[in-house]
Design an enzyme around this catalytic site. Structure first.
Site, PDB file in Angstrom:
ATOM      1  N   CYS A 116       0.775  -1.130   0.023  1.00  0.00           N
ATOM      2  CA  CYS A 116       0.036   0.098   0.201  1.00  0.00           C
ATOM      3  C   CYS A 116       0.864   1.203   0.030  1.00  0.00           C
ATOM      4  CB  CYS A 116      -1.113  -0.148   1.352  1.00  0.00           C
ATOM      5  SG  CYS A 116      -2.144  -1.383   1.045  1.00  0.00           S
ATOM      6  N   HIS A 256      -3.442   7.334   2.299  1.00  0.00           N
ATOM      7  CA  HIS A 256      -3.899   5.913   1.680  1.00  0.00           C
ATOM      8  C   HIS A 256      -5.128   5.573   2.281  1.00  0.00           C
ATOM      9  CE1 HIS A 256      -3.827   1.691   0.429  1.00  0.00           C
ATOM     10  NE2 HIS A 256      -3.805   1.419   1.785  1.00  0.00           N
ATOM     11  N   ASN A 286     -10.252  -0.134  -0.659  1.00  0.00           N
ATOM     12  CA  ASN A 286      -8.667  -0.134  -0.884  1.00  0.00           C
ATOM     13  C   ASN A 286      -7.871  -0.710  -1.971  1.00  0.00           C
ATOM     14  OD1 ASN A 286      -5.910  -0.477  -0.114  1.00  0.00           O
ATOM     15  ND2 ASN A 286      -6.007  -1.190   1.727  1.00  0.00           N
TER      16      ASN A 286
HETATM   17  O1  UT7 Z   1      -3.690  -1.157   3.291  1.00  0.00           O
HETATM   18  C1  UT7 Z   1      -3.069  -2.383   3.907  1.00  0.00           C
HETATM   19  C2  UT7 Z   1      -3.137  -2.147   5.387  1.00  0.00           C
HETATM   20  N1  UT7 Z   1      -4.372  -2.743   5.984  1.00  0.00           N
HETATM   21  C3  UT7 Z   1      -5.022  -2.100   6.854  1.00  0.00           C
HETATM   22  O2  UT7 Z   1      -4.724  -0.821   6.970  1.00  0.00           O
HETATM   23  C4  UT7 Z   1      -6.309  -2.819   7.530  1.00  0.00           C
HETATM   24  C5  UT7 Z   1      -5.983  -2.424   8.836  1.00  0.00           C
HETATM   25  N2  UT7 Z   1      -7.218  -3.173   9.466  1.00  0.00           N
HETATM   26  C6  UT7 Z   1      -8.448  -2.723   9.657  1.00  0.00           C
HETATM   27  O3  UT7 Z   1      -8.875  -2.179   8.662  1.00  0.00           O
HETATM   28  C7  UT7 Z   1      -9.469  -3.771  10.289  1.00  0.00           C
HETATM   29  O4  UT7 Z   1      -8.827  -4.163  11.159  1.00  0.00           O
HETATM   30  C8  UT7 Z   1     -10.625  -4.453   9.680  1.00  0.00           C
HETATM   31  C9  UT7 Z   1     -11.527  -3.683   8.735  1.00  0.00           C
HETATM   32  C10 UT7 Z   1      -9.704  -5.475   8.550  1.00  0.00           C
HETATM   33  C11 UT7 Z   1     -11.546  -5.233  10.663  1.00  0.00           C
HETATM   34  O5  UT7 Z   1     -12.010  -4.239  11.543  1.00  0.00           O
HETATM   35  P1  UT7 Z   1     -11.854  -4.577  13.125  1.00  0.00           P
HETATM   36  O6  UT7 Z   1     -12.589  -3.471  13.561  1.00  0.00           O
HETATM   37  O7  UT7 Z   1     -10.437  -4.794  13.508  1.00  0.00           O
HETATM   38  O8  UT7 Z   1     -12.468  -6.047  13.456  1.00  0.00           O
HETATM   39  P2  UT7 Z   1     -11.983  -7.268  13.981  1.00  0.00           P
HETATM   40  O9  UT7 Z   1     -10.931  -7.990  13.131  1.00  0.00           O
HETATM   41  O10 UT7 Z   1     -11.321  -6.968  15.578  1.00  0.00           O
HETATM   42  O11 UT7 Z   1     -13.146  -8.107  13.895  1.00  0.00           O
HETATM   43  C12 UT7 Z   1     -14.326  -7.589  15.032  1.00  0.00           C
HETATM   44  C13 UT7 Z   1     -15.465  -8.782  14.971  1.00  0.00           C
HETATM   45  C14 UT7 Z   1     -14.955 -10.226  14.939  1.00  0.00           C
HETATM   46  O12 UT7 Z   1     -15.876 -10.842  15.597  1.00  0.00           O
HETATM   47  P3  UT7 Z   1     -15.939 -11.392  17.137  1.00  0.00           P
HETATM   48  O13 UT7 Z   1     -14.659 -12.286  17.138  1.00  0.00           O
HETATM   49  O14 UT7 Z   1     -15.913 -10.184  17.877  1.00  0.00           O
HETATM   50  O15 UT7 Z   1     -17.230 -12.129  17.519  1.00  0.00           O
HETATM   51  C15 UT7 Z   1     -14.931 -10.566  13.404  1.00  0.00           C
HETATM   52  O16 UT7 Z   1     -15.147 -11.919  13.177  1.00  0.00           O
HETATM   53  O17 UT7 Z   1     -16.019  -8.596  13.668  1.00  0.00           O
HETATM   54  C16 UT7 Z   1     -16.191  -9.894  12.792  1.00  0.00           C
HETATM   55  N3  UT7 Z   1     -15.975  -9.462  11.559  1.00  0.00           N
HETATM   56  C17 UT7 Z   1     -17.197  -9.174  10.888  1.00  0.00           C
HETATM   57  N4  UT7 Z   1     -18.441  -8.913  11.049  1.00  0.00           N
HETATM   58  C18 UT7 Z   1     -19.190  -8.854   9.903  1.00  0.00           C
HETATM   59  C19 UT7 Z   1     -14.802  -9.383  10.881  1.00  0.00           C
HETATM   60  N5  UT7 Z   1     -15.327  -9.030   9.537  1.00  0.00           N
HETATM   61  C20 UT7 Z   1     -16.424  -9.089   9.283  1.00  0.00           C
HETATM   62  C21 UT7 Z   1     -17.232  -8.472   8.505  1.00  0.00           C
HETATM   63  N6  UT7 Z   1     -18.756  -8.509   8.641  1.00  0.00           N
HETATM   64  N7  UT7 Z   1     -17.078  -8.605   7.225  1.00  0.00           N
END
Ligand code: UT7
Length: 333
Positions: A116, A256, A286
């Site tokens: 990225c 980004h 992204n």
């Molecule tokens: O550009 C390259 C670099 N990449 C980035 O900068 C990405 C950085 N990361 C992020 O943007 C975020 O971490 C994500 C958008 C990928 C995920 O968001 P988050 O707020 O960190 O969610 P999480 O991974 O902590 O997951 C929270 C909950 C989990 O459920 P439980 O374990 O709390 O029951 C996940 O399973 O949300 C769940 N979850 C979803 N639920 C509905 C994960 N993806 C989804 C989804 N829809 N698409």
């Protein structure tokens, strides 16, 4: 007269027609429009469809448009760099494929892989060729067909990424405009959190790697999020401080587009109001190397000669950085 700097003298973007909405994703994985919008800011993203359509297809369109709008003869291009993590093939470089298709027959071309941060890494690299005085016209393309490495059964990654490309033309400037300063950083220990397991020399493609879905993006989202929030904000503030820029001196933050919350944290650290932040994540998600040039393209008409811009990115590697640009022209040319 100032020293020779590399000024951006044109920008052009290209996104494919197909729109993958959050609603459609609801039918593919266990997710909701509400979750995606509130956690990432993304509403839809573009997908390049069709057989044998690689990243170069989008890069070619962006560069063709750039040459046309800047009235540049492709034969005058000295160098074309393509930032991408989704090259058409392992080799030759996608930059070569793009240069050939647009008729840049006098250019030498290569790809840069910095995930990225690929666009800003490439921009800074390209600027050095111009600053040396040896090269006069350099094109930097940021292009990725992320849909080619995304697992559309993994709700944690498939909601984030999209396809797109943007390109800029760099030319020498001695009036004090152009790339003024940059801080680029890497930390290879971050590879564990964001990578593609197979398809390289360590794990070449095999039945087994395909069966195990190892040719897709592997991301530990929360860990990446934490590093991104801290480092993108810090490096952006650092480049401001190093150049004695106060928040009121900055016209635009060009971040980004990975997650709206990361962008907001960066703007907050720089004490910039949201009106000064370029944002199109809601439309494109992204696009990896494409995000920053796509932002510049969409906001081009609002830009004025002399505007101070901070371009900032964080991505796989880990790689991150910030570039201070003094914009060289008014609005649309
Ligand atoms: O550009 C390259 C670099 N990449 C980035 O900068 C990405 C950085 N990361 C992020 O943007 C975020 O971490 C994500 C958008 C990928 C995920 O968001 P988050 O707020 O960190 O969610 P999480 O991974 O902590 O997951 C929270 C909950 C989990 O459920 P439980 O374990 O709390 O029951 C996940 O399973 O949300 C769940 N979850 C979803 N639920 C509905 C994960 N993806 C989804 C989804 N829809 N698409």
């Amino acid at each position: 007269m100032h020293k020779i700097r590399a000024a951006i003298t044109g920008v052009q973007g290209y996104v494919p027609d197909y729109i993958l909405t959050n609603k459609e994703l609801e039918t593919m994985v266990d997710t909701t429009d509400e979750w995606i919008t509130s956690r990432t800011g993304i509403r839809e993203r573009r997908i390049l469809k069709g057989k044998d359509q690689g990243t170069s297809v989008m890069g070619i369109e962006a560069v063709k448009g750039l040459l046309k709008k800047t009235n540049t003869d492709p034969k005058e291009i000295d160098l074309l760099i393509c930032a991408t993590v989704t090259p058409d093939m392992q080799f030759p470089a996608t930059a070569n494929i793009i240069a050939d298709a647009v008729g840049a027959i006098n250019a030498f071309n290569y790809d840069i892989n910095a995930a990225c941060s690929g666009f800003i890494y490439s921009l800074v690299t390209a600027s050095k060729f111009i600053e040396s005085g040896a090269y006069k016209k350099v094109i930097v393309v940021g292009a990725d067909k992320m849909s080619s490495i995304i697992d559309y059964t993994d709700r944690a990654t498939c909601i984030i990424f999209g396809d797109g490309a943007g390109a800029v033309l760099l030319e020498p400037n001695t009036d004090g405009y152009g790339i003024m300063d940059a801080i680029l950083k890497s930390d290879g220990s971050g590879a564990q959190y964001l990578h593609q397991k197979a398809g390289g020399s360590r794990r070449p493609a095999s039945y087994d790697t395909v069966y195990r879905r190892e040719h897709f993006v592997y991301q530990e989202g929360q860990a990446v999020f934490k590093f991104a929030v801290t480092n993108m904000a810090e490096v952006s503030a650092e480049v401001m401080e190093r150049n004695h820029l106060k928040p009121q001196d900055i016209a635009w933050l060009v971040p980004h587009q990975a997650n709206k919350r990361i962008i907001e944290a960066t703007a907050q650290r720089m004490q910039l109001p949201e009106e000064k932040v370029m944002l199109n994540i809601h439309k494109y998600g992204n696009t990896t190397s494409g995000t920053i040039p796509l932002c510049l393209w969409e906001y081009e008409s609002k830009l004025k000669r002399g505007d101070n811009l901070i371009l900032s990115a964080f991505g796989g590697g880990f790689t991150w950085g910030a570039v201070y640009v003094r914009w060289a022209y008014d609005g649309l040319k």
